[in-house]
Design an enzyme around this catalytic site. Structure first.
Site, mmCIF file in Angstrom:
data_model
loop_
_atom_site.group_PDB
_atom_site.id
_atom_site.type_symbol
_atom_site.label_atom_id
_atom_site.label_comp_id
_atom_site.label_asym_id
_atom_site.label_seq_id
_atom_site.Cartn_x
_atom_site.Cartn_y
_atom_site.Cartn_z
ATOM 1 C CB VAL A 81 -0.929 0.021 1.227
ATOM 2 C CG1 VAL A 81 -1.825 1.253 1.180
ATOM 3 C CG2 VAL A 81 -1.781 -1.240 1.275
ATOM 4 C CE LYS B 66 -5.718 -3.116 0.205
ATOM 5 N NZ LYS B 66 -6.820 -3.924 0.816
ATOM 6 C CG ASP C 180 -8.546 -9.568 10.238
ATOM 7 O OD1 ASP C 180 -8.196 -9.990 11.352
ATOM 8 O OD2 ASP C 180 -7.731 -9.247 9.353
#
Length: 842
Positions: free
Chosen positions: A534, A548, A644
């Site tokens: 990134v 990204k 996550d």
């Protein structure tokens, strides 16, 4: 199957169990034993024989085996050999005949749950022809350590374990003895013997800091500690058909992944010596890692791998090299360091291997003292040489532990008396790996592979062999150019026959991306993941962006990358990171996001020199993140589960507004008629919901658990897993919840918060975090309830802050008293300042 009480009693006695493989003079090359069954199964073209099976190569004594051992069943989705196993409370011997020579011995373990046994309490020794392989061995403890390593490398956690040893058998017979500790038991799922060439570990070897010595493996055994494919993806046993070895990725063991760039060859590779064909598969030599930015820092930085090892042993370090770029000698020269000592200088791969694209390996021997438990491998420039290139290159890395005094086993500081049901909750939860984890993992993997192959095939047909290697954006049909393709958006169908979604953001050219990132300058890198890097960039209108870039030659993280595209195509919220546009030219796959000037929440909590966040700001960040998660859970028909949640995925903009990011692991919630989503376990170690870990049943409450860990991380300002701390403090969730249940959370909070928070707000904050970490999902609050209570905590703190400000002012005491009384009345009448109904949380 369940064991009867009579069988249980028999298990308390010593058992001698023999398997005789082969009776002739011919030596067997491969022996594969499927323990605890009479069935024969095929795995990747190899036949595993049940240890109960009758046949010319397998006999059983004493009989029947069911009288002396317990047979397990289940977990066949992990592989047929993990669908059964053998439990023993007394001694258990496997005797192989016709196996003289050098062999790799692999012991396969997968924990199970039985009525009479708790895998957390299993402790046993293993010897091979008298050589101590394992001592006081706990499979659960080893799986915990292994999964921490897998998490660091970005790999999926595993519910089974393979221990590999290298043995030189001189007597035509191998006796493997399993000995449970008194009052304990052991188990085994599979045994694997694979013959190797006697030249695999032979000859003279360089000793680090000393002279060369002759490596005599016939007099000592070895244990495989690490086998890494440096700069490449994981190599499965079927891809190494000579010896069926597994080569893991190396990223999790590097102290700085950015120090080495991945590279690969463009031509055929051959072995430098005909004797090297079994040293490593050619796949290892086709990828490598070379030094990044080798002209900076006065050429003093190194590529470094940090590997945990057992103290007090000698270690064989095998490095694999293949020069992929230079076609002449003296063009790449570098130094090799082992544990900060020079193992070699002026190392020229081309000269040693005899040319370019020639596979070559170099061995070193190093002794590790009783005070050292880490092996450092470093490659760096040798500026003393006249080479045109001083960067280093490495293709593969293997570490083997050599036996000492007839033992490979290492017990260390582990105390078996403590390995009881009083162990930490994390270890107890790992029992669920055997009880419920495995059944979905392989199935999910197969489905994913089939799906990706189908999409790849569809892409090839659509592009008529002229498309980039993979095009997830185009496959999803989620993004079309608003300025150039408006007509297409109205009615063009994608390759799947469905109308493409309306475009979201600008379609950037590769030239624009290169200009924004200064041609992908490494100085612009602000993050690295399995998909690639990134970059911080400035697009043409002066707007800062996070760019990204997926690695064009790697499939790692492709599924997560596509998932993020799919999610971002339908998510818009103030507390979710937004996407500006994309680029899909010249085999590039790039997403452009809004730039978050203040980085990750974690960077403001610990591990950096940034000023600490105030208690008010920490609460505001938590509230913002909770709002984003609440939107995910409720903003769609079935909701979206992030999967996550952690402080590195909570980003802060220039005004410290919190936004959730990284939706690569996200899953659509269950349908109305279901309570959960059955899926393989993914997430980050330390944040994983234990119920999800045990059952592979994902719910929105799994995000709530992870968010509870985030709350404790915010208030304690420390890593969720820190192995360097005392045993009872390693896991933040366990440590903090113990203090919270004693209503003493303030004892362990960030010292920088002292005197800056409302005690009442801290008390309520701890209660919310505690409820988020309930063992069962049904006992946890929803994200909407968590959000409500966090806002209430902020109100408490603001009221406390106003009261303190009034007390410190220069107002008249009487006026101050009246003002304080008036404020108190107003707060008591305001429902926002009333204690919440406990039922609302539960």
């Amino acid at each position: 199957m369940q064991m009867g009480k009579s069988a249980t009693l028999i298990l308390l006695h010593a058992v001698s169990f023999y398997i005789m493989v082969g009776t002739g003079e011919a030596q067997l090359k491969t022996v594969l034993i499927n323990c605890g069954t009479n069935s024969t199964v095929d795995v990747d073209g190899r036949t595993w024989v049940g240890d109960l099976a009758a046949g010319s190569n397998l006999t059983l004594s004493p009989a029947p085996a069911a009288d002396t051992t317990a047979v397990l069943s289940g977990n066949t989705s992990l592989g047929p050999i993990y669908g059964s196993g053998r439990v023993f409370a007394g001694g258990l011997n496997y005797t192989f005949r016709g196996v003289q020579g050098d062999y790799f011995l692999r012991l396969h373990f997968c924990p199970f749950a039985l009525d009479y046994y708790n895998a957390n309490n299993s402790l046993f020794d293993v010897t091979a022809n008298g050589l101590g392989l394992l001592s006081q061995y706990s499979v659960l403890r080893d799986i915990t350590t292994k999964n921490m390593e897998l998490q660091r490398s970005g790999s999926n956690i595993s519910s089974y374990l393979i221990k590999e040893f290298y043995l030189s058998i001189g007597s035509n017979e191998l006796v493997i003895e399993f000995i449970p500790l008194k009052g304990s038991f052991g188990f085994i799922n599979g045994l694997e013997l694979v013959a190797s060439e006697d030249t695999l570990f032979a000859g003279v070897i360089s000793k680090v800091g000393g002279n060369s010595v002759n490596l005599n493996v016939s007099g000592r055994g070895m244990e495989t500690m690490y086998r890494l494919n440096v700069g490449g993806s994981r190599i499965n046993p079927s891809q190494d058909p000579d010896l069926w070895r597994t080569w893991e990725v190396d990223t999790g063991y590097m102290t700085n992944v950015d120090a080495g760039s991945e590279t690969m060859n463009n031509s055929n590779i051959t072995y430098a010596s005909s004797n090297d064909s079994s040293v490593a598969p050619l796949l290892v030599y086709e990828t490598a890692r070379t030094m990044s930015n080798n002209q900076v820092l006065e050429k003093r930085f190194n590529m470094t791998w940090k590997l945990a090892v057992d103290p007090g042993f000698d270690y064989l370090v095998r490095l694999h090299f293949c020069e992929l770029l230079y076609g002449q000698p003296n063009q790449r020269n570098f130094r090799i360091y082992v544990n900060n000592r020079t193992a070699a200088d002026d190392f020229d791969i081309y000269a040693r291997a005899g040319g370019k694209n020639r596979a070559y390996h170099q061995d070193y021997l190093d002794a590790v003292t009783l005070r050292v438990n880490t092996l450092w491998i470093q490659l760096g420039p040798d500026t003393a040489t006249g080479a045109s290139g001083t960067d280093a290159l490495l293709n593969g890395l293997e570490i083997y532990k050599l036996s000492r005094n007839g033992k490979l086993a290492y017990v260390g500081a582990f105390n078996p008396a403590k390995n009881t049901s009083n162990n930490s909750k994390a270890r107890i939860l790992l029992v669920g790996i055997g009880a419920g984890v495995g059944s979905v993992l392989i199935l999910a993997l197969v489905v994913t592979i089939v799906f990706l192959l189908w999409k790849r095939r569809s892409s090839e047909i659509s592009s008529k062999n002229d498309a980039p290697r993979w095009r997830p954006l185009f496959l999803h049909g989620a993004f079309l150019n608003t300025t150039n393709n408006a007509k297409e958006a109205a009615g063009t169908k994608n390759q799947f026959g469905s109308v493409a979604l309306m475009r979201m953001g600008k379609r950037f050219t590769v030239a624009e991306i290169r200009a924004a990132t200064k041609n992908f300058d490494e100085k612009m890198v602000i993050g690295v993941g399995g998909f690639g890097k990134v970059y911080r960039g400035e697009i043409e209108d002066g707007t800062l962006a996070a760019i990204k870039r997926a690695h064009p030659q790697s499939q790692q993280g492709l599924a997560e990358f596509e998932t993020e595209i799919e999610m971002l195509s339908k998510l818009r919220h103030r507390h979710l990171v937004s996407m500006i546009g994309f680029c899909e030219e010249q085999n590039e796959m790039i997403l452009v996001y809004e730039y978050m000037a203040n980085g990750t929440l974690r960077s403001h909590l610990f591990g950096s020199d940034l000023p600490p966040l105030s208690w008010r700001r920490r609460l505001e960040v938590c509230i913002g993140a909770a709002r984003g998660l609440h939107y995910l859970h409720t903003g769609a028909d079935r909701g979206i589960i992030h999967r996550d949640v952690k402080t590195t995925n909570i980003l802060l903009d220039e005004n410290f507004v919190a936004k959730m990011s990284d939706f690569g692991l996200s899953k659509t919630g269950p349908a109305l008629e279901h309570t959960h989503v059955s899926t393989a376990v993914k997430g980050s170690f330390g944040y994983l919901d234990p119920e999800y870990f045990r059952r592979q049943q994902l719910t929105q409450k799994s995000d709530v658990y992870s968010f509870g860990v985030v709350l404790f991380e915010v208030v304690c300002a420390r890593a969720v897993i820190n192995p360097s701390l005392p045993k009872d403090q390693i896991n933040l969730a366990e440590w903090a919840i113990r203090w919270q249940r004693q209503r003493s959370l303030e004892t362990i909070i960030d010292p920088r918060l002292r005197g800056q928070y409302s005690p009442e707000s801290m008390k309520k904050f701890g209660e919310i975090a505690e409820k988020c970490l309930a063992d069962e999902g049904k006992s946890r609050p929803t994200m909407g309830e968590v959000l409500w209570h966090l806002e209430y905590v902020l109100q408490l703190h603001e009221a406390w802050s106003r009261a303190n400000a009034e007390e410190s002012s220069s107002l008249d005491v009487e006026s101050l008293s009246q003002a304080g009384a008036g404020a108190g009345v107003e707060e008591r009448r305001n429902p926002l300042f009333m204690d919440p109904d406990p039922a609302a949380i539960s």
